[in-house]
Every structure is written in C-alpha cells, then in structure tokens.
Design an enzyme around this catalytic site. Structure first.
Site, PDB file in Angstrom:
ATOM      1  N   SER A  21       0.823  -1.213   0.000  1.00 30.10           N
ATOM      2  CA  SER A  21       0.000   0.000   0.000  1.00 30.10           C
ATOM      3  C   SER A  21       0.856   1.261   0.000  1.00 30.10           C
ATOM      4  O   SER A  21       0.580   2.227  -0.725  1.00 30.10           O
ATOM      5  CB  SER A  21      -0.922   0.004   1.223  1.00 30.10           C
ATOM      6  N   ARG A  25       1.528   4.341  -3.031  1.00 30.00           N
ATOM      7  CA  ARG A  25       1.327   5.760  -2.729  1.00 30.00           C
ATOM      8  C   ARG A  25       2.602   6.563  -2.912  1.00 30.00           C
ATOM      9  O   ARG A  25       2.573   7.680  -3.441  1.00 30.00           O
ATOM     10  CB  ARG A  25       0.782   5.899  -1.302  1.00 30.00           C
ATOM     11  N   GLY A  89      -6.454  -3.309  -8.452  1.00 30.61           N
ATOM     12  CA  GLY A  89      -7.466  -2.300  -8.182  1.00 30.61           C
ATOM     13  C   GLY A  89      -6.873  -0.992  -7.711  1.00 30.61           C
ATOM     14  O   GLY A  89      -7.342   0.093  -8.092  1.00 30.61           O
ATOM     15  N   SER A 158     -15.200   1.690  -1.612  1.00 30.98           N
ATOM     16  CA  SER A 158     -13.754   1.526  -1.536  1.00 30.98           C
ATOM     17  C   SER A 158     -13.109   2.870  -1.258  1.00 30.98           C
ATOM     18  O   SER A 158     -13.428   3.869  -1.911  1.00 30.98           O
ATOM     19  CB  SER A 158     -13.184   0.953  -2.837  1.00 30.98           C
ATOM     20  N   GLN A 160     -10.250   3.587  -2.035  1.00 30.13           N
ATOM     21  CA  GLN A 160      -9.303   3.877  -3.117  1.00 30.13           C
ATOM     22  C   GLN A 160      -9.778   5.011  -4.016  1.00 30.13           C
ATOM     23  O   GLN A 160      -8.957   5.737  -4.584  1.00 30.13           O
ATOM     24  CB  GLN A 160      -9.055   2.615  -3.942  1.00 30.13           C
ATOM     25  N   ASP A 299      -8.596  -5.978   4.407  1.00 30.33           N
ATOM     26  CA  ASP A 299      -7.581  -6.906   3.921  1.00 30.33           C
ATOM     27  C   ASP A 299      -7.209  -7.959   4.958  1.00 30.33           C
ATOM     28  O   ASP A 299      -6.619  -8.991   4.624  1.00 30.33           O
ATOM     29  CB  ASP A 299      -6.318  -6.146   3.484  1.00 30.33           C
ATOM     30  N   ARG A 330     -14.382 -12.604  -1.451  1.00 30.63           N
ATOM     31  CA  ARG A 330     -13.597 -13.273  -0.420  1.00 30.63           C
ATOM     32  C   ARG A 330     -14.449 -13.953   0.642  1.00 30.63           C
ATOM     33  O   ARG A 330     -13.992 -14.916   1.268  1.00 30.63           O
ATOM     34  CB  ARG A 330     -12.613 -12.275   0.217  1.00 30.63           C
TER      35      ARG A 330
END
Length: 419
Positions: A21, A25, A89, A158, A160, A299, A330
């Site tokens: 992650s 970034r 993603g 999300s 994101q 996660d 999942r």
C-alpha cells in the site's frame, strides 16, 4: 500451480516484507513531484510493478535497484499508450484521476476480474463535474482536466476512490472538499494516503467525514523509506497466535498503516505481545471469545477467517460485506474452502460467527486467483491433520512474491505439483 501444504508449526525469525500500500502511494506522490525522489525498501510485486508501468507510460522515468527506486517526476503527459492495470485495483483507481492531468483522452484496460469490481464512484463523480468517463467491459476511457470543488463520495464501497482524487486535487488552482456521505469504511487507508502526501509537502486535513484540500500546492521531491507490511505480516502473526513460534523483524508499532490493527485484534483474542530490540513476538496466547470488526481493515478478513475456523473458542467477524468486492468474492471464497474442511459457522449479511469445530484436511481447496485466499489457506493447511492441497498458488505474486520462501524458511513444509 498446485502446492500440498503439510501440517507443522512454524518457527524462526521473519524479516517482514515492504508495504504494498505504501509503495503504491509513494510511487505516485514522487511522480507528481517536479524532480528526483528516492524510495527505499520498495516492494517489487505484480501490483506495484503495474503502477510503475502505467506511470512510465504517463511520462515518468524510474531507475530501479534492488533496495531503492529513483523517480524522476513532475512531467505527467499523454504518450498515446494504452494503460494496462491488469488485476490491480489500487493501480486503476489511483491512476485514473492522475491520468486526467494530461488533458488528453486516456485508455485504461484491466482484467476481467478487475472489470467486475466497482468503478461507478468515478462514473458518478466525473459526470457531475462534466468530466468524460466511459467504461465498457474491460476498457475505460477518460479525459480531464479534473476540476476543483466539492466532491460527495460514498465511503462504503472503496477508500481507493477517495485516495485517487486526493493525489490530484492539491495541484488544482482552487480549494476542494471531499464529503464522505455514508459510513466511512477503510478510513485508515485514506489516513495513510494523507500521511504519505504530507511527506511530499502536501497539506490535507480530515475532520470526521470531511476532507479539506487547499489548492495551488506543489509536491516536493523527497527521500522516503517504505515501512514493512502489517497486511502481509498478519498471516504469520496469526500462525503465531495459533501456536507457532515466530519472531518478527521490522514491524513498527507506531506505523501509519491501518492494518497494524492486527496487533489489537490478537491482544483481544488473548495474545501477549512483547517487543525488545526491534524484535516483536507473541509470548503467550490464552484464546478468548472475541468479535473482530474489520470495517476499517478489510484486507485482514481472509486470515481472520482462518484464525476463527481454527480457534477453540467462538469468534465472530463483522464488517465483512466489502470482502465481496476484492480480487475474488472473499466471503464466498473463504466459506467455500472452509466448507471443504468442515468448518462450522453462521453467515449473515455483514457478519460471520464461527463455532469451534475439529477441521479435517487432505482436501483440495481453490486459490480463486486471489493472493490473500492462497496465503490464508496455506496457514490453515499448516495447522490441520493431513494438511491441504491448494490449486492456484501463483496468485501470491500479486502482493507477496516471496511468501512461500518465507514459509519454508520458517519450517513450513510443502510439495509442488504441476497442473
């Protein structure tokens, strides 16, 4: 590929890998800085390499070495190249807004599985702002510029999407604001984005569900060392909580990563955690019934399913609904596999309750082309009689390409088979 995982507790010292992650970034922030940045301890995995590949096709240069990446940033431009996110993603959702800086139409493609994951947040936002965005099957076409102003974003799909536009809004001439309009799940990942951007001279403030972004800011080149990854360490931390004896090197309990929450989860489960001279270890575990809420740390979901299925006490996990929109569904993937080993649970729309059950091994489970499912099944297999056979283990390359090397180093036993 198919691996047979054999029963056996793990033991030894593990140098935890770098955070995926944070690597994503840092690569993007450095690309938006005009000049040369150096990122130490990067993670080279399929997903982060896809981010680098698209940034390279947007005009950014990289010099890669084993332990660092030099990023020559500040020149985002259209090169007319199709931008392929494959199955990442994070790559797709972070870089769609970045691509709007070119002012030209950009064409993204992605895998069929990623194409099934939600992108409607950008579709809605951009149409409200008059920004061109068109998605059909595995193709996305978009054209900037991104505009400043107020953005109202649902927080239960999300994080994101929020992080994606946060990369770009500080560069615009006027101020902007993001209002999160529903339950703000995975908030810790947005906080992580803001903390990384601050290191690159970007000022963003978040209070409750309102994020304020001053405009006319400038990214500055910097030197940044990526933290080691709590998301990946979680698999082996769970193994320790179940009886393995592992010492962890490189985990910072003051980390900016939201998934350091795994330590709190394990303490609530009955683990005692000690840290001495940079070595972290679970010294004692007295299992206690517990409810984990993973709304902010999805996660961690799959490996917590494994912990719950193997525990000798009732364990519940709530906040699971967003697990259905990852590399696989999942919830379904873990439940399908756990059914094969005889786990007992009650599944609700946003919670699963596990009842202690003796599990049976010697069966073949599916990796579902999902790295976290494969790693969770590996830990499960190491704790049940006759182990497990896992089909599709190559999925670990997405985030933790050295996972099985680390597993073996810690005494994990496995056999490899052709398809």
């Amino acid at each position: 590929m198919i691996y047979q995982i054999r029963q056996g507790k793990l033991k030894g010292r593990l140098e935890v890998i770098a955070s995926k992650s944070l690597t994503h970034r840092a690569l993007i922030a450095a690309s938006l800085a005009n000049g040369q940045s150096t990122i130490y301890n990067p993670l080279y995995a399929v997903d982060t390499l896809q981010t680098m590949d698209i940034l390279r096709n947007l005009g950014i240069d990289f010099e890669t070495r084993l332990d660092n990446i030099t990023v020559i940033g500040g020149n985002i431009k259209s090169t007319g190249t199709i931008l392929n996110a494959h199955e990442s993603g994070s790559t797709l959702r972070f870089l769609v807004p970045v691509s709007l800086l070119t002012g030209e139409e950009e064409h993204f493609v992605c895998s069929a599985s990623l194409a099934r994951r939600p992108m409607n947040i950008y579709d809605t936002l951009f149409k409200q702002k008059g920004i061109y965005f068109y998605k059909k099957d595995q193709h996305i076409y978009c054209k900037g510029p991104l505009l400043p102003g107020e953005y109202r974003i649902s927080g239960d799909v999300s994080s994101q999407f929020i992080s994606g536009i946060l990369f770009v809004l500080p560069l615009l001439k006027e101020d902007s604001e993001i209002a999160v309009t529903s339950q703000f799940e995975s908030k810790s990942y947005v906080e992580m984005t803001i903390k990384v951007l601050k290191l690159f001279n970007i000022d963003i403030t978040m209070k409750n569900n309102i994020i304020s972004i001053p405009g006319n800011q400038t990214y500055l080149p910097t030197v940044y060392k990526i933290e080691n990854d709590f998301s990946q360490a979680a698999f082996f931390l769970i193994a320790s909580a179940l009886g393995s004896n592992i010492e962890f090197v490189g985990l910072n309990r003051d980390s900016i990563q939201g998934d350091k929450k795994i330590l709190d989860f394990l303490i609530n489960f009955g683990s005692e955690i000690v840290e001495k001279e940079g070595i972290l270890k679970l010294s004692k575990v007295t299992q206690k019934p517990v409810i984990f809420d993973i709304s902010d740390t999805p996660d961690l979901g799959p490996i917590l399913f494994t912990l719950a299925a193997l525990s000798s006490v009732p364990v519940s996990i709530k906040g699971i609904k967003r697990l259905r929109y990852k590399e696989s569904d999942r919830v379904k993937a873990m439940c399908d596999n756990l059914d094969l080993v005889g786990a007992t649970y009650e599944l609700k729309p946003n919670q699963i309750d596990f009842i202690p059950t003796k599990l049976k091994g010697g069966v073949t489970v599916n990796g579902f082309n999902d790295h976290r499912i494969v790693m969770s099944m590996t830990i499960l297999g190491s704790f049940i009689e006759d182990g497990l056979i896992i089909d599709g283990v190559e999925a670990i390359k997405k985030s933790y390409p050295t996972f099985f090397e680390d597993f073996r180093q810690l005494g994990g036993q496995l056999d490899e088979f052709d398809e």
